[in-house]
Design a protein around this motif. Sequence first.
Motif, short mmCIF file in Angstrom:
data_model
loop_
_atom_site.label_atom_id
_atom_site.label_comp_id
_atom_site.label_asym_id
_atom_site.label_seq_id
_atom_site.Cartn_x
_atom_site.Cartn_y
_atom_site.Cartn_z
N LEU A 166 6.97 22.76 7.65
CA LEU A 166 7.21 22.84 6.06
C LEU A 166 5.88 22.28 5.23
O LEU A 166 5.08 22.30 5.88
CB LEU A 166 7.68 21.82 6.00
N ASP A 167 5.86 24.00 5.14
CA ASP A 167 4.70 24.13 4.08
C ASP A 167 4.79 23.72 2.22
O ASP A 167 5.62 23.66 2.41
CB ASP A 167 4.06 25.48 3.75
N HIS A 168 3.30 23.76 1.56
CA HIS A 168 3.72 22.94 0.33
C HIS A 168 3.93 21.58 0.44
O HIS A 168 5.06 21.06 -0.40
CB HIS A 168 4.10 23.58 -0.37
N CYS A 169 4.06 20.81 1.67
CA CYS A 169 4.40 19.00 1.45
C CYS A 169 3.91 18.31 1.38
O CYS A 169 2.84 18.55 1.64
CB CYS A 169 5.14 19.72 2.59
N ILE A 170 4.57 17.24 0.42
CA ILE A 170 3.42 16.02 0.58
C ILE A 170 4.19 15.03 0.68
O ILE A 170 6.30 14.71 0.46
CB ILE A 170 3.68 14.97 -1.66
N ARG A 171 4.07 13.98 1.85
CA ARG A 171 4.79 12.87 2.06
C ARG A 171 3.92 11.35 1.75
O ARG A 171 2.95 11.99 1.80
CB ARG A 171 4.81 13.22 3.87
N VAL A 172 4.94 10.50 1.98
CA VAL A 172 5.02 9.52 1.25
C VAL A 172 5.35 8.06 2.10
O VAL A 172 6.20 8.23 2.32
CB VAL A 172 5.33 9.04 0.08
N LEU A 173 4.54 7.26 2.17
CA LEU A 173 5.16 5.80 3.45
C LEU A 173 5.03 4.87 2.14
O LEU A 173 3.27 4.40 1.83
CB LEU A 173 4.13 5.99 4.60
N LEU A 174 5.31 4.40 1.71
CA LEU A 174 4.93 3.04 0.87
C LEU A 174 4.97 1.65 1.80
O LEU A 174 6.92 1.50 2.80
CB LEU A 174 5.87 2.92 0.09
N LEU A 175 4.37 0.81 2.10
CA LEU A 175 4.81 -0.19 2.63
C LEU A 175 5.05 -1.30 2.14
O LEU A 175 4.38 -1.95 1.12
CB LEU A 175 3.49 -1.27 3.22
N VAL A 176 5.74 -1.88 1.52
CA VAL A 176 6.60 -2.77 0.80
C VAL A 176 7.07 -4.18 1.44
O VAL A 176 7.76 -4.49 2.21
CB VAL A 176 7.67 -2.19 -0.10
N ASP A 177 6.74 -5.11 0.45
CA ASP A 177 7.70 -6.56 0.90
C ASP A 177 9.23 -6.45 0.80
O ASP A 177 9.27 -6.19 -1.16
CB ASP A 177 6.88 -7.85 -0.24
N ALA A 189 0.60 -1.30 -0.26
CA ALA A 189 -0.11 0.02 0.02
C ALA A 189 1.04 1.40 0.01
O ALA A 189 2.67 1.00 0.49
CB ALA A 189 -0.50 0.53 1.58
N ALA A 190 0.17 2.43 -0.11
CA ALA A 190 1.09 3.63 -0.68
C ALA A 190 -0.11 4.46 0.31
O ALA A 190 -1.06 4.40 0.12
CB ALA A 190 1.42 4.19 -1.75
N ILE A 191 0.42 4.89 1.42
CA ILE A 191 -0.17 6.76 1.80
C ILE A 191 0.28 7.91 1.51
O ILE A 191 1.69 7.75 1.78
CB ILE A 191 -0.48 5.77 3.44
N PHE A 192 -0.61 8.37 1.37
CA PHE A 192 -0.03 9.91 0.50
C PHE A 192 -0.62 10.92 1.66
O PHE A 192 -1.84 10.55 1.73
CB PHE A 192 -0.29 10.82 -0.23
N THR A 193 -0.13 12.03 2.38
CA THR A 193 -0.42 12.60 3.35
C THR A 193 -0.01 13.85 2.21
O THR A 193 1.58 14.77 1.61
CB THR A 193 -0.33 13.48 4.66
N ALA A 194 -0.94 15.44 2.39
CA ALA A 194 -0.40 17.10 1.70
C ALA A 194 -0.61 17.78 3.55
O ALA A 194 -1.89 17.24 4.06
CB ALA A 194 -1.39 17.07 0.70
N THR A 195 0.13 19.08 3.09
CA THR A 195 -0.10 20.01 3.68
C THR A 195 -2.03 20.76 4.10
O THR A 195 -2.15 20.49 2.58
CB THR A 195 0.69 21.08 3.90
N GLU A 196 -2.00 21.57 3.88
CA GLU A 196 -3.06 21.83 4.32
C GLU A 196 -3.62 22.70 2.86
O GLU A 196 -4.35 23.00 1.92
CB GLU A 196 -3.52 23.26 5.55
N ASP A 197 -2.10 23.65 2.39
CA ASP A 197 -2.10 25.00 1.59
C ASP A 197 -2.01 23.28 0.42
O ASP A 197 -2.21 24.13 -1.13
CB ASP A 197 -1.52 25.31 1.94
N ILE A 198 -2.04 22.40 -0.17
CA ILE A 198 -2.19 21.25 -1.17
C ILE A 198 -3.62 21.24 -1.32
O ILE A 198 -4.15 19.97 -0.74
CB ILE A 198 -1.40 20.48 -1.02
N THR A 199 -4.76 22.03 -2.51
CA THR A 199 -5.90 21.86 -2.60
C THR A 199 -6.57 20.86 -3.83
O THR A 199 -6.83 20.91 -4.32
CB THR A 199 -6.91 22.22 -2.11
#
Length: 119
Positions: A83-94, A42-52
């Motif tokens: 930090l503003d305008h930030c995209i974070r990613v978490l990849l769950l991998v085998d 699975a891949a989980i993405f988060t974005a800060t409030e200023d990314i719409t």
Amino acid sequence: MRGIRGAITVEENTAEAVMSATQEVVKAMLEANGIRTEDIGAAIFTATEDITAVFPAKGARALPGFDLVPLFDARQMDVDGALDHCIRVLLLVDTDKGQRDIKHIFLGRAKGLRPDLVK
């Protein structure tokens, strides 16, 4: 299973900028760790409030092999001074790699999030 972290910043809140940045960081994460899309649980993405402008996962979905990968978007907590305008990613991998062998990827101004992991 291991988690691989990544983050990137965008300079503008446009669909093109968000999708392009998401693709850049995800491709770098895959390449640095020798991960194939079929190894991603699975891949989980988060974005800060200023990314719409668009969901970051939409950018990942456009990458080859991501048509069957479960993707999830969420809002990053709005913390004072973060930090503003930030995209974070978490990849769950085998993977058989150990924790110390995983290469986490931080690009743009996101390099400041984990300077200990940026080479």
